[in-house]
Design a protein around this motif. Sequence first.
Motif, PDB file in Angstrom:
ATOM      1  N   ALA A  24       0.614  -1.244   0.025  1.00 36.82           N
ATOM      2  CA  ALA A  24       0.099   0.017   0.054  1.00 36.82           C
ATOM      3  C   ALA A  24       0.821   1.332   0.087  1.00 36.82           C
ATOM      4  O   ALA A  24       0.649   2.401  -0.569  1.00 36.82           O
ATOM      5  N   GLU A  25       1.996   1.215   0.631  1.00 38.48           N
ATOM      6  CA  GLU A  25       2.751   2.334   0.710  1.00 38.48           C
ATOM      7  C   GLU A  25       3.357   2.708  -0.796  1.00 38.48           C
ATOM      8  O   GLU A  25       3.597   3.697  -1.080  1.00 38.48           O
ATOM      9  N   VAL A  26       4.120   1.508  -1.246  1.00 33.34           N
ATOM     10  CA  VAL A  26       4.696   1.816  -2.606  1.00 33.34           C
ATOM     11  C   VAL A  26       3.573   2.117  -3.518  1.00 33.34           C
ATOM     12  O   VAL A  26       3.806   2.960  -4.493  1.00 33.34           O
ATOM     13  N   TRP A  27       2.277   1.638  -3.542  1.00 38.75           N
ATOM     14  CA  TRP A  27       1.179   2.115  -4.433  1.00 38.75           C
ATOM     15  C   TRP A  27       0.785   3.445  -4.358  1.00 38.75           C
ATOM     16  O   TRP A  27       1.118   4.209  -5.243  1.00 38.75           O
ATOM     17  N   SER A  28       0.933   4.099  -2.993  1.00 38.70           N
ATOM     18  CA  SER A  28       0.391   5.644  -2.702  1.00 38.70           C
ATOM     19  C   SER A  28       1.738   6.424  -3.099  1.00 38.70           C
ATOM     20  O   SER A  28       1.564   7.392  -3.864  1.00 38.70           O
ATOM     21  N   GLU A  29       2.890   6.000  -3.062  1.00 34.20           N
ATOM     22  CA  GLU A  29       4.216   6.604  -3.854  1.00 34.20           C
ATOM     23  C   GLU A  29       4.127   6.403  -5.058  1.00 34.20           C
ATOM     24  O   GLU A  29       4.558   7.717  -5.739  1.00 34.20           O
ATOM     25  N   TRP A  30       3.551   5.595  -5.768  1.00 35.75           N
ATOM     26  CA  TRP A  30       3.666   5.753  -7.365  1.00 35.75           C
ATOM     27  C   TRP A  30       2.483   6.459  -7.770  1.00 35.75           C
ATOM     28  O   TRP A  30       2.654   7.038  -8.784  1.00 35.75           O
ATOM     29  N   LEU A  35       5.488  11.073 -13.454  1.00 39.31           N
ATOM     30  CA  LEU A  35       6.715  10.781 -14.727  1.00 39.31           C
ATOM     31  C   LEU A  35       7.083   9.580 -14.830  1.00 39.31           C
ATOM     32  O   LEU A  35       7.038   9.117 -16.260  1.00 39.31           O
ATOM     33  N   PRO A  36       7.104   8.448 -14.212  1.00 36.38           N
ATOM     34  CA  PRO A  36       7.354   7.053 -14.810  1.00 36.38           C
ATOM     35  C   PRO A  36       6.294   6.343 -15.521  1.00 36.38           C
ATOM     36  O   PRO A  36       6.406   5.863 -16.384  1.00 36.38           O
ATOM     37  N   LEU A  37       4.923   6.978 -15.045  1.00 37.55           N
ATOM     38  CA  LEU A  37       3.829   6.350 -15.665  1.00 37.55           C
ATOM     39  C   LEU A  37       3.681   7.113 -17.083  1.00 37.55           C
ATOM     40  O   LEU A  37       3.261   6.312 -18.116  1.00 37.55           O
ATOM     41  N   LEU A  43       6.474   5.422 -24.224  1.00 34.88           N
ATOM     42  CA  LEU A  43       7.165   4.089 -24.816  1.00 34.88           C
ATOM     43  C   LEU A  43       6.268   2.996 -25.500  1.00 34.88           C
ATOM     44  O   LEU A  43       6.421   2.361 -26.589  1.00 34.88           O
ATOM     45  N   CYS A  44       5.143   2.918 -24.791  1.00 35.26           N
ATOM     46  CA  CYS A  44       4.003   2.096 -25.380  1.00 35.26           C
ATOM     47  C   CYS A  44       3.678   2.647 -26.589  1.00 35.26           C
ATOM     48  O   CYS A  44       3.122   1.757 -27.666  1.00 35.26           O
ATOM     49  N   PHE A  45       3.192   3.878 -26.620  1.00 40.22           N
ATOM     50  CA  PHE A  45       2.858   4.755 -27.799  1.00 40.22           C
ATOM     51  C   PHE A  45       3.868   4.397 -29.065  1.00 40.22           C
ATOM     52  O   PHE A  45       3.348   4.396 -30.139  1.00 40.22           O
ATOM     53  N   ASN A  46       4.858   4.451 -28.698  1.00 44.21           N
ATOM     54  CA  ASN A  46       6.311   4.357 -29.717  1.00 44.21           C
ATOM     55  C   ASN A  46       6.079   3.108 -30.282  1.00 44.21           C
ATOM     56  O   ASN A  46       6.631   2.796 -31.391  1.00 44.21           O
ATOM     57  N   LEU A  47       5.504   1.982 -29.630  1.00 42.19           N
ATOM     58  CA  LEU A  47       5.330   0.766 -30.116  1.00 42.19           C
ATOM     59  C   LEU A  47       4.498   0.809 -31.418  1.00 42.19           C
ATOM     60  O   LEU A  47       4.610  -0.032 -32.487  1.00 42.19           O
ATOM     61  N   ILE A  48       3.546   1.943 -31.304  1.00 45.61           N
ATOM     62  CA  ILE A  48       2.930   2.093 -32.530  1.00 45.61           C
ATOM     63  C   ILE A  48       3.333   2.877 -33.791  1.00 45.61           C
ATOM     64  O   ILE A  48       3.219   2.597 -35.076  1.00 45.61           O
ATOM     65  N   VAL A  49       4.166   3.906 -33.289  1.00 44.29           N
ATOM     66  CA  VAL A  49       4.721   4.874 -33.889  1.00 44.29           C
ATOM     67  C   VAL A  49       5.839   4.543 -34.678  1.00 44.29           C
ATOM     68  O   VAL A  49       6.027   4.687 -35.976  1.00 44.29           O
ATOM     69  N   ALA A  50       6.832   3.699 -34.025  1.00 48.29           N
ATOM     70  CA  ALA A  50       7.983   3.390 -34.550  1.00 48.29           C
ATOM     71  C   ALA A  50       7.804   2.284 -36.063  1.00 48.29           C
ATOM     72  O   ALA A  50       8.350   2.575 -37.046  1.00 48.29           O
ATOM     73  N   PRO A  51       7.062   1.305 -35.867  1.00 40.45           N
ATOM     74  CA  PRO A  51       6.819   0.583 -37.152  1.00 40.45           C
ATOM     75  C   PRO A  51       6.433   1.475 -38.290  1.00 40.45           C
ATOM     76  O   PRO A  51       6.458   1.272 -39.425  1.00 40.45           O
ATOM     77  N   VAL A  52       5.237   2.471 -38.070  1.00 39.85           N
ATOM     78  CA  VAL A  52       4.924   3.295 -39.125  1.00 39.85           C
ATOM     79  C   VAL A  52       5.977   4.035 -39.753  1.00 39.85           C
ATOM     80  O   VAL A  52       6.062   4.308 -40.872  1.00 39.85           O
ATOM     81  N   VAL A  53       6.897   4.514 -38.788  1.00 35.71           N
ATOM     82  CA  VAL A  53       8.118   5.358 -39.443  1.00 35.71           C
ATOM     83  C   VAL A  53       8.984   4.446 -40.262  1.00 35.71           C
ATOM     84  O   VAL A  53       9.437   4.656 -41.506  1.00 35.71           O
ATOM     85  N   TYR A  54       9.020   3.240 -39.585  1.00 39.99           N
ATOM     86  CA  TYR A  54       9.940   2.242 -40.328  1.00 39.99           C
ATOM     87  C   TYR A  54       9.336   1.953 -41.768  1.00 39.99           C
ATOM     88  O   TYR A  54      10.148   1.619 -42.720  1.00 39.99           O
ATOM     89  N   ALA A  55       8.164   1.796 -41.691  1.00 36.31           N
ATOM     90  CA  ALA A  55       7.332   1.205 -43.081  1.00 36.31           C
ATOM     91  C   ALA A  55       7.262   2.603 -43.949  1.00 36.31           C
ATOM     92  O   ALA A  55       7.381   2.179 -45.260  1.00 36.31           O
ATOM     93  N   ALA A  56       7.157   3.623 -43.777  1.00 40.83           N
ATOM     94  CA  ALA A  56       7.229   4.991 -44.429  1.00 40.83           C
ATOM     95  C   ALA A  56       8.311   5.394 -45.204  1.00 40.83           C
ATOM     96  O   ALA A  56       8.566   5.955 -46.011  1.00 40.83           O
ATOM     97  N   SER A  57       9.600   4.985 -44.325  1.00 39.48           N
ATOM     98  CA  SER A  57      10.790   5.123 -44.773  1.00 39.48           C
ATOM     99  C   SER A  57      11.282   3.981 -45.917  1.00 39.48           C
ATOM    100  O   SER A  57      12.488   4.282 -46.674  1.00 39.48           O
ATOM    101  N   SER A  58      10.509   3.159 -46.269  1.00 35.98           N
ATOM    102  CA  SER A  58      10.755   2.381 -47.250  1.00 35.98           C
ATOM    103  C   SER A  58      11.946   1.363 -47.133  1.00 35.98           C
ATOM    104  O   SER A  58      12.894   1.333 -47.919  1.00 35.98           O
ATOM    105  N   HIS A  59      12.341   1.063 -45.864  1.00 35.02           N
ATOM    106  CA  HIS A  59      13.541   0.435 -45.030  1.00 35.02           C
ATOM    107  C   HIS A  59      14.745   1.357 -45.415  1.00 35.02           C
ATOM    108  O   HIS A  59      15.724   0.554 -45.321  1.00 35.02           O
ATOM    109  N   GLU A  60      14.755   2.734 -45.536  1.00 34.66           N
ATOM    110  CA  GLU A  60      15.910   3.191 -45.536  1.00 34.66           C
ATOM    111  C   GLU A  60      16.467   3.457 -44.350  1.00 34.66           C
ATOM    112  O   GLU A  60      17.878   3.559 -44.051  1.00 34.66           O
ATOM    113  N   PHE A  61      15.837   3.434 -43.153  1.00 37.43           N
ATOM    114  CA  PHE A  61      16.095   3.494 -41.849  1.00 37.43           C
ATOM    115  C   PHE A  61      16.190   2.102 -41.118  1.00 37.43           C
ATOM    116  O   PHE A  61      15.653   1.307 -41.610  1.00 37.43           O
TER     117      PHE A  61
END
Length: 93
Positions: A24-30, A35-37, A43-61
């Motif tokens: 309970a103490e750790v939960w209240s501190e969290w 910022l960590p959240l 980073l989770c949103f980047n799981l969606i963005v990074a493949p889109v950038v990779y596909a749009a670059s025609s594998h140049e990156f």
Amino acid sequence: MKLNSLKLLLSSLQTPTQALEEVAEVWSEWRRQKLPLYLFLALCFNLIVAPVVYAASSHEFSRSQAWALGLLGLGTLALSVYLFFVMFVPEKF
């Protein structure tokens, strides 16, 4: 909490009640530190963005470059939103 104090704390727990109190103490501190959240969600949103950038670059990156560009784009977007609010609602800051 420091890692050493956490190890000491875990070794000193003897009853389930003490363990629940510590969780309970750790939960209240969290809940107070957002910022960590926010970093985790970015980073989770980047799981969606990074493949889109990779596909749009025609594998140049490479994949690491696509991840870096995705994080850079998310950082730029976050900074622009923050500066927008600072300019138009300066009383809060």
